[in-house]
Design a protein around this motif. Structure first.
Motif, short mmCIF file in Angstrom:
data_model
loop_
_atom_site.label_atom_id
_atom_site.label_comp_id
_atom_site.label_asym_id
_atom_site.label_seq_id
_atom_site.Cartn_x
_atom_site.Cartn_y
_atom_site.Cartn_z
N LYS A 42 0.93 -1.35 0.07
CA LYS A 42 0.01 -0.13 0.06
C LYS A 42 0.74 1.09 0.22
O LYS A 42 0.55 1.92 -0.73
N SER A 43 2.04 1.19 0.98
CA SER A 43 2.56 2.67 0.90
C SER A 43 3.44 2.63 -0.15
O SER A 43 3.79 3.65 -0.83
N THR A 44 3.93 1.52 -0.91
CA THR A 44 4.76 1.45 -2.06
C THR A 44 3.89 1.92 -3.04
O THR A 44 4.62 2.92 -4.01
N PHE A 84 2.27 10.91 5.58
CA PHE A 84 3.07 9.96 5.33
C PHE A 84 2.62 9.11 6.58
O PHE A 84 1.89 9.21 7.60
N GLN A 85 2.96 7.70 6.58
CA GLN A 85 2.62 6.54 7.51
C GLN A 85 3.59 7.09 8.86
O GLN A 85 2.97 7.16 9.96
N THR A 86 4.71 7.46 8.83
CA THR A 86 5.45 8.17 10.05
C THR A 86 5.37 9.69 9.87
O THR A 86 5.91 10.01 8.80
N LEU A 172 -3.44 9.86 2.22
CA LEU A 172 -3.36 9.51 3.53
C LEU A 172 -2.75 8.34 3.98
O LEU A 172 -3.72 7.18 3.35
N ASP A 173 -1.59 7.99 4.36
CA ASP A 173 -1.20 6.74 4.72
C ASP A 173 -1.44 6.56 6.17
O ASP A 173 -0.57 6.97 7.16
N GLU A 174 -2.30 5.80 6.54
CA GLU A 174 -2.81 5.47 7.91
C GLU A 174 -2.86 6.74 8.78
O GLU A 174 -1.99 6.71 9.71
N PRO A 175 -3.65 7.41 8.54
CA PRO A 175 -3.71 8.68 9.28
C PRO A 175 -4.07 8.74 10.70
O PRO A 175 -3.79 9.60 11.51
MG MG Z 1 2.59 1.07 4.93
#
Ligand code: MG
Ligand code: ADP
Lengths: 253, 398
Positions: A42-44, A84-86, A172-175
């Motif tokens: 997913k992040s990729t 971002f996720q982080t 939104l990556d895992e907001p």
């Molecule tokens: Mg991810």
């Protein structure tokens, strides 16, 4: 035609096929959720949309224009912002300055040398930045050193930075990862409000099903780098394939 | 005032007052007294204070704001000096055109060196700048001798074809640098009892230029450009995903700081019209790094403090020799006196760099924010002292 069209995207890391023939169409002014187990890619996929990674094959079109080969700042200037996720924020700057940078980038473009005017006296930018901080309930933290905040606050700050740019597409990556329940609900409310008030398309990666089903208009399930199903939320819930790939995996933890 | 907020304006006023009154402040000890060797109020040293102040202020715009650590800024200092001396040789002994050319040429150099070096960041950037500076040094020393006069250094001679001026004075001497007739070396001496105060034209020109340079630096720090540079240092990735192109911002900072260095070099040549390759050597580049870190990188006043601190101690410590030490410790028994002088010997005179090194290490370890942080700590400590005193006063009333 959707505002975002991903066609035949492949991405390999050495021997690992992180993305395998991904096709995705996101319709304008909808919330499109991408779910899937950890390591699904997913992040990729998001990285391929914002210029952090370049897919090995395939095309990524935003509003009919290819984003491939463009630099991250150019893609942002096209109207794509990303959380971002982080959390990625300017830790050495104050909370207000973080949002001000985003506002300057939106108004003045990728490069404008303004070395002799005072940033804090820029009414337009100040008003916009403060408004945005009020919207995410952070106005009382405006003077805080951004690095010293909790992870949840950093996330909200990053969201405020992205929203202040009035993007056409918000990724939104895992907001809500790492947020307390109350903060998660605030985030859902904020995103719902944004969705109603603005012309905005959102692509959201999320593990929290409560968040996904509260917001999403459509859901894509990604497993091992390949889209498994794409459907309306109500159909996803009962889909046996999804249960196997996704819930089965999380039940195994 | 001048578009500055109150805090910045008062800082500027304090610095202006200190530089204008420097001839008094730096000469607190009467001539001929045993403490007179701690005086620093002579034209030559005061000029160096403000010129290196300019150099460090400019360096801080790059290093303090963006975090890019250049180890080659002396190259711009040298280029500025050479340009200025050529202006003296060819055009006029007036320092204004010389200073202007120094800034322009060093700016052009900075565009080229910055463009290449900024393709990398971190240690690789530092190494690239260092390599460029050492290359410039080596070229100035050898291949470019027609321009730089090699080992001897570029000087004013008796047969320079000066377009706006004369090659020789009526007395057959070498003309001196001036600003519209006012000679840079002209000094007014004020005797007050045993004290001697010297007011030098060259110093005041440099001081005025430093104040302008400082003012410009404050404006840059407070501008959207300065804010963006701080963002580059903090998280360049985030900046790129926020829609800003970090490259031209960083290059602009590099060029501006290169021009400051060129300005400093031009002023050096204006005070003493010669330019040598050693001005470009890595030790000179390292010195400005030390000044900035010692004073407090990223702070407004830090680089000026650091420059003053290093130049003062360089001058004082390098002047102290064994005889002076024997004078100080003569009250001790002979054996002990010789022992103490023996221990201190490596730290004085030519060994003053050892002292500087130790001071630098102490500052970096205990005061990572430099002298400015030291000052802030003292201020906080005094405030707390006051607060606890006042709370003690109120306690009995309860
Ligand atoms: Mg991810
Ligand atoms: N830059 C990279 N280099 C090598 N492997 C990577 C890189 N980024 C991600 N991966 C791998 O690709 C796979 C998908 O990762 P990711 O997209 O982060 O998954 P997720 O769906 O959890 O966000 C994982 O196996 C991960 O280890």
């Amino acid at each position: 035609m959707g505002i975002l069209e991903v066609k035949g995207v492949n991405k390999r890391f050495g021997g690992l096929q992180a993305l395998g023939d991904v096709n995705l169409s996101v319709a304008e002014n909808t919330v499109h959720a991408i779910i899937g187990p950890n390591g699904a890619g997913k992040s990729t996929l998001l990285n391929c949309l914002v210029g952090k990674l370049i897919p090995d094959t395939g095309s990524v079109m935003f509003q009919g224009q290819s984003v491939l080969g463009r630099k991250p700042f150019e893609i942002n200037q096209m109207g794509i912002s990303r959380v971002f996720q982080t959390p990625e924020i300017f830790g050495d700057l104050s909370v207000l300055e973080n949002v001000m940078i985003a506002c300057f980038a939106k108004r003045d473009g990728a490069f404008k040398l303004r070395a002799f005017s005072e940033a804090l006296r820029d009414k337009e930018v100040m008003e916009r930045a403060e408004q945005m901080l009020s919207d995410v309930n952070m106005i009382d933290k405006r003077g805080m050193h951004a690095a010293s905040m909790s992870r949840g606050d950093k996330r909200r700050l990053e969201m405020a930075m992205c929203l202040s740019q009035d993007p056409k597409l918000l990724l939104l990556d895992e907001p809500t990862a790492g947020m307390a329940r109350a903060d998660t609900n605030n985030t859902i409310d904020l995103l719902k409000e944004i969705k109603q008030k603005r012309d905005i398309t959102m692509c959201i990666i999320e593990h929290d099903m409560h968040v996904v089903f509260s917001l999403a208009d459509r859901i894509t399930v990604l497993a091992q780098g390949t889209p498994l199903v794409e459907d309306l939320p109500e159909n996803i819930k009962g889909n046996p394939k999804v249960r196997e790939a996704y819930l089965g995996e999380s039940a195994g933890h | 005032m001048f578009g500055l907020d109150r805090k910045d304006a008062s800082l500027l006023i304090v610095v202006a007052a200190l530089t204008l009154l420097a001839p008094f402040i730096l000469n607190p000890f009467p001539e001929g007294s045993s403490l007179a060797q701690f005086n620093a109020g002579y034209p030559d040293l005061m000029q160096r204070f403000v010129i290196f102040g300019i150099f460090a202020i400019g360096f801080n715009i790059l290093f303090g704001l963006t975090g890019y650590l250049s180890f080659g800024h002396a190259a711009f200092l040298g280029v500025g000096s050479y340009s200025a001396v050529w202006m003296f040789k060819l055009l006029s002994m007036n320092v204004i055109p010389a200073i202007i050319l120094a800034v322009i040429v060093s700016g052009l150099f900075a565009v080229v060196i910055g463009y290449v070096s900024l393709r990398r960041s971190g240690i690789y950037f530092s190494i690239l700048t260092l390599a460029f500076a050492q290359m410039s040094f080596a070229l100035a020393y050898s291949v470019l001798t027609p321009i730089t006069n090699g080992e001897t250094g570029l000087q004013i001679t008796l047969n320079d074809p000066r377009i706006l001026g004369v090659s020789q004075t009526a007395q057959g001497g070498i003309p001196v640098t001036n600003i519209f007739g006012l000679e840079m070396r002209s000094t007014y001496q004020l005797d007050v009892g045993p004290w001697l105060f010297q007011f030098n034209a060259g110093y005041y020109l440099c001081a005025a230029i430093m104040l302008v340079a400082f003012y410009v630096a404050i404006r840059i720090f407070r501008s959207p450009f300065g804010l963006t540079l701080r963002a580059v240092k903090s998280n360049q990735q985030r900046l790129n995903y926020t829609g800003m192109n970090a490259k031209p911002y960083t290059l602009a900072a590099f060029v501006i700081s290169g021009m400051y260095a060129g300005l400093a070099g031009g002023l050096m040549a204006s005070m003493d019209p010669l330019a040598g390759a050693e001005r470009m050597q890595w030790t000179a580049s390292g010195e400005v790094v030390l000044m900035t870190i010692l004073g407090g990188a990223g702070t407004l006043i830090g680089p000026i403090l650091g420059a003053g601190f290093i130049k003062y101690f360089e001058n004082i410590f390098s002047k102290i020799n064994d005889n002076v030490l024997h004078g100080w410790f003569s009250f001790l028994p002979d054996g002990l006196e010789n022992f103490i002088v023996g221990i201190l010997h490596p730290f004085i005179g030519k060994g003053w760099h050892l002292t500087l090194g130790i001071l630098f290490m102490l500052v970096v370890i205990f005061l990572p924010g430099g002298l400015v942080e030291g000052g802030q700590r003292i201020a906080r400590w005094m405030k707390r002292g006051k607060a606890s005193k006042s709370s003690q006063n109120t306690n009995p009333a309860e």
